[in-house]
Every structure is written in structure tokens, then in C-alpha cells.
Scaffold this active site. Structure first.
Site, PDB file in Angstrom:
ATOM      1  N   GLY A 138       0.804  -0.900  -0.119  1.00 42.91           N
ATOM      2  CA  GLY A 138      -0.515   0.055   0.049  1.00 42.91           C
ATOM      3  C   GLY A 138       0.653   1.288   0.512  1.00 42.91           C
ATOM      4  CB  SER A 139      -0.037   4.402   1.232  1.00 42.01           C
ATOM      5  OG  SER A 139      -0.401   4.759   0.858  1.00 42.01           O
ATOM      6  CB  THR A 140       4.368   1.300   3.482  1.00 41.69           C
ATOM      7  OG1 THR A 140       3.983  -0.354   3.074  1.00 41.69           O
ATOM      8  CG2 THR A 140       3.898   1.661   4.317  1.00 41.69           C
TER       9      THR A 140
ATOM     10  CE  LYS B  82      -0.153   6.681  -2.044  1.00 37.90           C
ATOM     11  NZ  LYS B  82      -1.022   6.416  -0.712  1.00 37.90           N
TER      12      LYS B  82
END
Lengths: 482, 490
Positions: free
Chosen positions: B219-221, B223
Site C-alpha cells: 500500500g502507501s508505505t 510511496k
């Protein structure tokens, strides 16, 4: 030429070329080793398993020492010129066998088996009985040629002994082989072990009489001397007998043993190679024939060809009506795990073999705990016993003695080969015991008797010829003077 | 009759010779093959014949040995706090073999290692019993406890904490877990305990080491990896430079819009702001702008797409190698086929905390002989440099903003600078399953040193979907792990 005293010295030295030293002191010296080595082995086992010197050490050491000493004294008195190696070698094997049996008695895993009994005390008793039998043979059998008179009685005796296990109520089936009989109040007995000696006596007596007919009356065919039909009779009878043992008692080993012994004796008696070719052919036909319909033998062959597969089958618990045994593979693992020098007495895991670890499979314990070195030593000791036996046959002055000695030694050699070869996976496994090493009363007793007969023959062979009667003329010729 | 007698003598000699040759064959030529045959029970008997050496954390052993009731296996393994430590130790069972450290360092633990041969030979001569050596791990007992306790309250998940400057693993926890003591023996009871924790009987898979052996969409980690790629490839050179990010943003070559969670200021946001609010549109576009090759290259520098051995094997994390442009956008925000082990994401955080240098993760500090001589010492080793020191510091400042003002506020520790990134990863068909809550972070002390980087993933079966967020579920666990490490350093 000088005085009378000188002449008497001269006289004895001339006779000395005929007579041989008795070698009894050599035997005594060797016996000391044969007693001390097992005692050290016993201490070794005790220290390895319980970290202390076993409590029974004194009684065991004294017991073995007394057995050896009595054996020696009897030989010294009744067979003074007997072979000096046989008694110490047999004592040594019996002694270390006892130690290893006692060692396996200590195994927790074997103690959990349903029919566990302490085997060492019984084996010690049987060894004492065996030595008693040994002594009896030496005392009462003054000359081995007496046995010649009992040629046909021996045959009858052997046949009876072999049939006993098949008698309902007397014989019993122990893990696939019907070779035991149960004597109420006395325990079990393997009559085949005694039949071995009786048959050797019969073969020796029979062949001594018939050897000329067997050797000379033959036809030449394709480079081989083929015997006449009527002379073939006995060999066919023995062949059928061994096949019958194989079929009814499912005892491949004993069958092989009798047939092999007979072929050896026949060959020695007739000096004809054709008998060997003939014998090998017949045993091959017999074995293949029986194996083709006996599932017990087939399983043994399967286990021999692929022990690992057999092990897996036994572990997976398949029910195909055949008793799969892990033992062949367990024995191989035991040998391999021992390596060159072994784990040391008491420190192996040969008890994984389970049932019969101290009888048929006892060599595997030697392999694991004493290693390649130990097993080679044991095999060489057996080799020495056999070669001393054949040496006795060579030295014997009468054909009966020669045949009997070579028959007994040959049977001993075949038995060692069949058992050790089976346990080591060289040939299919058969239910027989390592002479002297393995737990089993009949085996120990019969083999002590066998050694006694060999000693008797060698004593007769090496005994100096009686001194010639003193000639009244001797004095006369001496006094001639210039 | 003497000629045939001599021949029989030779024949008997040959029989004995055949036996001798056969004996040499099985006891010399084939000896080691037979001895080491796996089916040969002696192998297992030998393994359990002496008390095994211990696995040690912070100077205290987390394992032990007791006399076993079995007829041929003398000793049995025991574990202290088994469920907490089992992702580190693995198990050593009489009936079911050994795994992980127990298996990899079996030679040292049993004392059979070649390096102990000389000592063993001496022991044999002097009559001493063979002893096993010890395995000294890099783990931190307080951090492990914080990690395990944090997970225990929240359902399935895993925590990995690393010392960024060395790569030493400080915590390695997985939940639900199992107690390896329960089946260390070989009785029926052990078999029952073993079957109970197998996947067939327990769908929660307690035997699965989630920290190393399971991959989750990050997920966003992820990014931060995309941000690193942008900085490294010169797409943007500062955290506070406006990005070229339209809103709404359609996935390239499609008419499908890439959505953000809620109404957040993502239009042409700086990377700092985009990370603070976790803008899918910004990082999706950055991924496409950097391009799939460069993204893959950067991910690989962080350790993606290859197995790690610490020395226990960890599964390879995945960044897709073949994808089109919309898939590149999704992959760059940790979706599509991107998937990572918790260890992998801890490595990402540790590389950033360590000014761009990724140290090879390891959890065995040294192997000790029974007399505490060191047989082998692991030296910290640089694995790669995913980003320059300058870019690493830019990324650090961005991650620190996330914790200070953004989604990761729950990881704040007073007196310590914390940088982090949250993640909430949807998964399952049509995102039907409970999402994974992620949090990766590091702590930086006032002296500028960074003692710990941590990755947490939690899947909470009970929480409603909306409440699941990396910031809410995973960040507090990361915080307590970091605090435990900092406290134990003081």
C-alpha cells in the site's frame, strides 16, 4: 660314538622327528588372553552404560576362567597332543559373545519388547553345559574312529532330529522358521544344530566305504566324469532332504549348510571336480524351485535385494499377508554407523534391530560397537578355527578322520558365511546363529561338541607313534670296538 | 585326499575373504552414507543425545533442554516464551525435525559442526560428554516483547525492527504464533499439538512466519520507494518543489480515475505534502513519469525481487517486472502486484534512516563454542545504496512531516525525531477482504544517530473497514517497539 648315556640321548632325538611337542602350554597362554579380553570388554560395557564396573564382574571373570581352566585341564589329560588354538579361540568367541549379549540385555528398548528375557545368565549356563559336553566328548570318545561304527545310527539320529520340529505339539514356529522344539520344563532347542554333527559322522562313514565306487566307476561326458546312477542315490537323498527342510521348516540356512557340507565331503572323498559342478547345479535348481512357490523365501530375497524398500514397507504397516521386516536395513545401518573403529561397547544403537538382536543379528552389534576392525577380527578368528580344522584333516592319518574333520570345519565355515553374509547383506538372510557368539543354547552346546571332536581328531593325528619295542640287539651292536 | 583338502581350505578362505570384503564395503566405503541416512534413527538419536546448545538474546537463553521421557531420545528442546520467539528460533522437534535457526545452526547447537571436531575429539579422549555451542542473536528482548504484545491485541500481523546502521535485526514477531515446546518430543501428545497448529486444523496458520515468509501488498508505505526513485532520477530535486500532478487524475491510457482517500490537497502538491496526506494521484503519476524500468531498478536496490537470508530465508518481495502504464501507476502506490514481506519494508525504512545505505539484515551475531570461544562473528555488511545521502535526508524530512503533522501522528515519541509512513492496503477480489494496516518508521535520537527502523503490518479481523488505517492500528505498535529499543540503549 661314545657311552651308553650318550647313545640314549641320541636315541630320543631320532624319535623326536616323529613326535611333536604337545603345545599345551601355548594353549594355556592363549587361554589367558581368551579370558582376559572378554573380562575387559565386560568392564568396558559396564562403564559405558552405567558409569560403573558391573557388579557381576568377579563372578563372570571367575566363571569364564574356571570354564576355560577345566577345559584346558581335560584337554591336557585326555587329548594332550590336540591342536592348541581351537580351545582358546572358541573360549574367546564364547566370552565376548556373552559380554555383548549382556550388553543387549541392558538396552531399554529391548527390555520393552513383549518377550524380553535376560539372556546373559541363560547363555552363561548354556556355555557351561556346552563345555561340559566338550569335556564329556573328550573323556568318553577315546578315539574318533569309534564313531565310524555308528554311521547309520547317526543318520537315523540326524533324520529324527530334523523331523522333530515338524511334530505337532513339540515343534513351534518362531518368526517364520519352524526349527525349534519345546521340551516341557527345559525350554526350547534347535535340533538342527546337533543334526549337523550327526550328519557329518554319517557322511564320513558312508563316503569312506563308498569313495572308490564313487570316484572310479564313472563315465566321461563332455569333459566331466559323471557318476553312475546307483552311486547317485545318496546325493539325491541328501538333496531331497535339504529341499524338504527348506519347504517344511522354511529354513534356507540349514538346508544350504547340509547340502554344502555333503558336497565338500563328497569332493574330498572322491577327488572329482564333477561332483562340485553337479552339486552346485542341484542346489541352484532346488533353491530356485523352492523360492518360486515359498513366499517366505521370496520375502527374504526381496529384503536382500532392496532392504530400504522392505524397511519402508514394514514402517508403513501394509497388510499384504507378508511379514515385512525392517531388520535387514537396520543391520546395515548398524554396520555403517559403526564405521572403522565403532562407537565403543555399550555406546551404539544396535538395539534398533529389535527382535533377535542378540542371536541371528549379534554380528551387527559387533559391527556398530567395535567397528570394521572388530568385525574383521571376529571373522578372522572364525577363519582360524576353520583353517585349524582343515589342518587337522590334513594331519589325520585315517580317511574317516580326514572326512569328519573337513566336514565339520566346512559346515562351520558355511554356517559363518551364511549368517554373517546374511546379516551384512551379502546373501539373503537366513535364520541361523553365529557359532559361539549368538544367544542360543543348542548352538553353543553343539559347537562345543564340534570343537571337542576336532580336538580329538587332531590329538590322534599329532600323537607320536608308539616308540618301537627296544631291540635286544641294540646293546650288542654298540659295544663293537676298534 | 590331501589335494582336495587344500582346495577346500582355499575355498573356506575365500568365503571368509568375501565376508571381509563385504564388511569393508558396508563399514568403510558406504559407512558415511549409511550413518547419515535420514531414515537411520541414529541421526535423530545423536541429535538429541546431548543437551542442545542455546539460542541467546541479550545474554539470556530463550531455549533450554530437559531430559525426555522417550526411550531413545535423551533430551528434549524447551522454549521460554515460545510463541513470542518462534519466528526467530523455529523449532527442533524429535518427531518433526527442525526449522529456521534450529535447523541452520543445527551443527553448532548439537556440537556436530566441523569447527568443533577438534574439541570433540579432545572431549572424547578426556571422557567428557559432547556439548553443543550457542547461537547469539542480535535480537532485543524488550523490542520483541513490545512487538509481540502489540500484535497480540490486534489479530494477525508481523513486526520487524532493524538497527539501520548495522542491519542487525532487533525484533521479529509474528502473530498468531505457536509454542514449539508443545511438540518438541515424539509422543502422541506432541503429535496432537503439532496437528493443532497446522493449516488444515487452524486456518489462522500459526506456523506461518509472517515476518519473513508471507508477502502483503505494501500500500502507501511503498510511496517512499517511489519518492526515492523520483529523487534519485532527478524528477524532482527537493521535497518542497511543486509536482506536476493534476487532480482528478486518470490512470494513463485509460479513463479510470485514480482516487485518493477522502478530499485531500493533492493537486500539484509538493512531495512532502503528498506523502503527508498519502496522495495516490501524485505518487501514481510519479511512478509513471519515472518509468517502470527505473522504478524496478530502485525497488531492487531496496531488496525487492530477491530472497534474503538472515540467515533464515525470507521470501522475495515483488515489484512487477512486466506491466503497462496504468499498472505502473498502481504498482507505484503499492498496489497491483507489488507485495512485500515485513522484513522488506523494514529494510526500506532502515536504508532511508541510514542516510541511503542499506545494510544487509542479519540476526545471528555470533556462533559460540561450548567453552564460549567465538567460532563465527557476523560483521555488518553494506548491501546496496538505494539513494544518495542527500536524497535520503530529503526523504527523512518528508517522513518526519508525516509523523509530525500527517497520518502517522500516533508514532510520535517525545524527545525523539520519528519519521514514518502509513499504509492501508486493500486486497482480495474487489477489495473484499480486510485491508492490511501498515506502518514503517525509524527513530532518530537528538545526537543524529538512528537506532531503530521498524515495519508493522496488521490485519484486524474484528475492526470495521473504515477504522483500519496504518496510522491507527500499526503506528502505536511501531512506537512501542521504537521506545523499547531507545530505552534499552540508554
Amino acid at each position: 660314538m661314545s657311552s651308553t648315556t650318550n647313545s640314549s640321548q641320541h636315541h630320543t632325538s631320532t624319535i623326536g622327528a616323529i613326535g611333536t611337542p604337545s603345545r599345551r602350554n601355548t594353549e594355556l597362554g592363549l587361554l589367558v588372553f581368551a579370558v582376559v579380553i572378554p573380562v575387559f570388554a565386560y568392564v568396558n560395557v559396564g562403564l559405558a552404560i552405567n558409569d560403573k564396573i558391573p557388579a557381576g564382574l568377579l563372578s563372570y571373570g571367575i566363571g569364564l576362567g574356571v570354564i576355560a581352566a577345566i577345559g584346558h585341564l581335560v584337554v591336557r589329560k585326555f587329548a594332550p597332543y590336540a591342536d592348541p588354538l581351537l580351545l582358546p579361540l572358541a573360549t574367546l568367541l564364547n566370552g565376548v559373545g556373552l559380554v555383548v549379549i549382556w550388553r543387549l540385555d541392558q538396552s531399554k528398548k529391548l527390555q520393552l519388547l513383549p518377550n524380553y528375557v535376560e539372556a546373559a545368565p541363560r547363555q552363561l549356563l548354556n556355555s557351561a553345559l556346552g563345555v561340559a559336553l566338550f569335556i564329556a566328548v573328550l573323556i568318553f570318545l577315546k578315539d574318533h574312529r569309534i564313531l565310524q561304527r555308528y554311521t547309520y545310527i547317526s543318520m537315523a539320529g540326524a533324520v529324527v532330529l530334523l523331523i522333530l520340529p515338524l511334530v505337532p505339539g513339540l515343534g513351534f514356529d518362531n518368526f517364520g522358521a519352524k526349527i525349534w522344539i519345546r521340551i516341557p520344563g527345559l525350554g526350547s532347542l534347535q535340533p538342527g544344530e546337533f543334526a549337523k554333527i550327526a550328519l557329518a559322522v554319517f557322511f564320513a562313514g558312508y563316503l569312506m566305504v563308498k569313495r572308490d565306487a564313487l570316484a572310479l566307476a564313472s563315465r566321461r561326458f563332455m569333459g566331466l566324469y559323471l557318476p553312475r546312477g546307483r552311486d547317485l542315490g545318496p546325493i539325491i537323498v541328501v538333496w531331497i532332504l535339504s529341499i524338504l527342510i527348506l519347504v517344511f521348516e522354511t529354513d534356507l540356512g540349514t538346508s544350504l549348510l547340509f547340502f554344502g557340507m555333503f558336497i565338500i565331503m563328497l569332493y574330498v572323498a572322491t577327488e572329482r571336480t564333477s561332483w562340485i559342478v553337479f552339486g552346485l547345479l542341484m542346489s541352484a535348481v532346488g533353491a530356485v524351485g523352492v523360492a518360486s512357490f515359498e513366499s517366505h523365501i521370496q520375502t527374504r530375497v526381496q529384503a536382500w535385494l532392496n532392504p530400504l524398500h522392505e524397511y519402508k514397507l514394514s514402517q508403513s504397516g501394509v497388510h499384504d499377508g507378508i511379514l515385512h521386516s525392517e531388520q535387514a536395513m537396520q543391520a546395515l545401518w548398524a554396520f555403517g554407523s559403526g564405521g572403522t573403529l565403532g562407537t565403543g561397547l555399550g555406546q551404539g544403537n544396535s538395539d534398533l534391530i529389535g527382535f533377535a538382536a542378540n542371536s541371528d543379528f549379534i554380528l551387527a552389534t559387533f559391527g556398530e560397537e567395535l567397528g570394521l576392525a572388530g568385525v574383521m577380527a571376529i571373522l578372522l578368528i572364525y577363519g582360524l578355527i576353520v583353517e585349524r580344522g582343515i589342518r587337522t584333516a590334513l594331519a589325520a592319518r585315517d580317511p574317516f578322520g580326514k572326512l569328519l574333520a573337513v566336514g565339520l570345519s566346512g559346515a562351520f565355515a558355511i554356517q559363518v558365511f551364511v549368517v554373517a553374509g546374511g546379516v551384512m547383506g551379502l546373501i539373503p538372510l537366513t535364520g541361523m546363529t553365529m557359532p559361539f557368539l549368538a544367544s542360543g543354547g543348542s548352538s553353543v552346546m553343539a559347537n562345543w561338541a564340534l570343537i571337542a571332536i576336532l580336538l580329538r581328531i587332531s590329538d590322534t593325528a599329532r600323537r607320536p607313534a608308539p616308540a618301537p619295542a627296544p631291540s635286544p640287539d641294540a646293546e650288542m651292536t654298540q659295544v663293537v670296538r676298534p | 585326499m590331501n589335494k582336495p583338502l587344500r582346495r577346500i581350505a582355499i575355498f573356506c578362505g575365500l568365503l571368509v575373504l568375501a565376508l571381509l570384503v563385504r564388511d569393508n564395503w558396508i563399514q568403510y566405503v558406504q559407512a558415511s552414507a549409511l550413518k547419515d541416512d535420514k531414515l537411520n534413527r541414529r541421526v535423530a538419536i545423536e541429535r538429541y543425545a546431548t543437551p542442545r546448545g542455546d539460542i541467546i538474546v541479550d545474554g539470556k537463553s530463550i531455549t533450554g533442554s530437559v531430559k525426555s521421557a522417550s526411550s531413545d531420545y535423551e533430551y528434549k528442546r524447551t522454549y521460554k516464551d515460545g510463541p513470542m520467539w518462534s519466528p526467530v528460533t523455529g523449532f527442533a522437534s524429535q518427531a518433526f525435525g527442525a526449522t529456521q535457526l534450529e535447523s541452520i545452526d543445527d551443527g553448532i547447537l548439537t556440537g556436530n559442526d566441523d569447527r568443533l571436531f577438534f574439541r570433540n575429539t579432545l572431549d572424547m579422549i578426556t571422557g567428557k560428554k559432547k556439548q553443543g555451542g550457542n547461537v547469539i542473536t542480535t535480537l532485543n528482548a524488550a523490542a520483541q516483547k513490545a512487538a509481540y504484545d502489540g500484535l497480540k491485541g490486534r489479530g494477525k500481523g508481523a513486526v520487524v525492527a532493524i538497527d539501520p546502521s548495522t542491519g542487525a535485526i532487533l525484533a521479529l514477531a509474528s502473530f498468531p504464533s505457536y509454542d514449539p515446546s508443545a511438540f518438541a518430543g515424539n509422543s502422541n501428545k506432541d503429535t496432537k499439538a503439532w496437528l493443532k497448529v497446522q493449516k488444515a486444523q487452524d486456518p489462522n496458520e500459526p506456523m506461518l512466519n509472517r515476518a519473513l515468509r508471507d508477502i502483503y501488498p505494501p500500500g502507501s508505505t511503498f510511496k517512499v520507494v517511489t519518492a526515492a526513485a523520483a529523487l534519485e532520477n532527478g524528477l524532482y530535486t527537493s521535497a518542497d518543489e511543486k509536482t506536476d500532478s493534476p487532480l482528478p487524475y486518470n490512470l494513463p491510457d485509460t479513463t479510470t480515475p485514480l482516487k485518493n482517500e477522502g478530499t485531500i490537497p493533492c493537486k500539484n502538491a509538493t512531495m512532502r505534502v503528498a506523502l503527508q496526506f498519502s496522495c495516490n494521484t501524485v505518487f501514481g503519476k510519479i511512478g509513471v513519469d519515472v518509468g517502470k524500468e527505473k522504478m524496478l531498478e530502485e525497488a531492487k536496490k531496496f531488496g525487492f525481487n530477491s530472497e534474503q537470508f538472515i540467515p533464515v530465508r525470507s521470501n522475495a518481495s515483488n515489484f512487477p517486472e512486466k506491466m503497462d502504464r496504468p499498472q505502473t501507476a498502481l504498482s507505484s502506490i503499492g498496489q497491483f502486484e507489488t507485495a512485500a514481506t515485513p522484513l522488506q519494508m523494514a529494510m526500506v525504512a532502515s536504508a532511508i534512516a541510514n542516510d541511503g545505505k542499506l545494510m544487509k539484515p542479519y540476526m545471528v551475531d555470533k556462533l559460540q563454542a561450548p567453552n564460549v570461544d567465538v567460532l563465527e562473528q557476523t560483521e555488518p555488511e553494506e548491501m546496496s545504496q538505494p539513494l544518495s545521502s542527500k536524497n535520503a535526508q530529503i526523504l527523512q524530512s518528508m517522513m518526519e512531516t508525516v509523523v509530525k503533522d500527517g497520518t502517522g501522528k500516533k508514532a510520535q515519541i517525545s524527545g525523539v525525531t520519528v519519521g514514518g509512513k502509513t499504509g492501508t492496503a486493500q486486497h482480495g477480489v474487489d477489495n473484499s477482504e480486510k485491508p492490511y494496516a501498515w506502518f514503517i518508521s525509524y527513530a532518530k535520537l537528538p545526537d543524529g544517530s538512528s537506532p531503530v527502523a521498524v515495519a508493522v503490518v496488521v490485519q484486524d479481523e474484528d475492526a470495521t473497514r473504515d477504522s483500519i488505517s496504518g496510522g491507527g492500528l500499526a503506528a502505536p505498535i511501531a512506537k512501542s517497539v521504537m521506545e523499547a529499543v531507545i530505552k534499552s540503549k540508554q
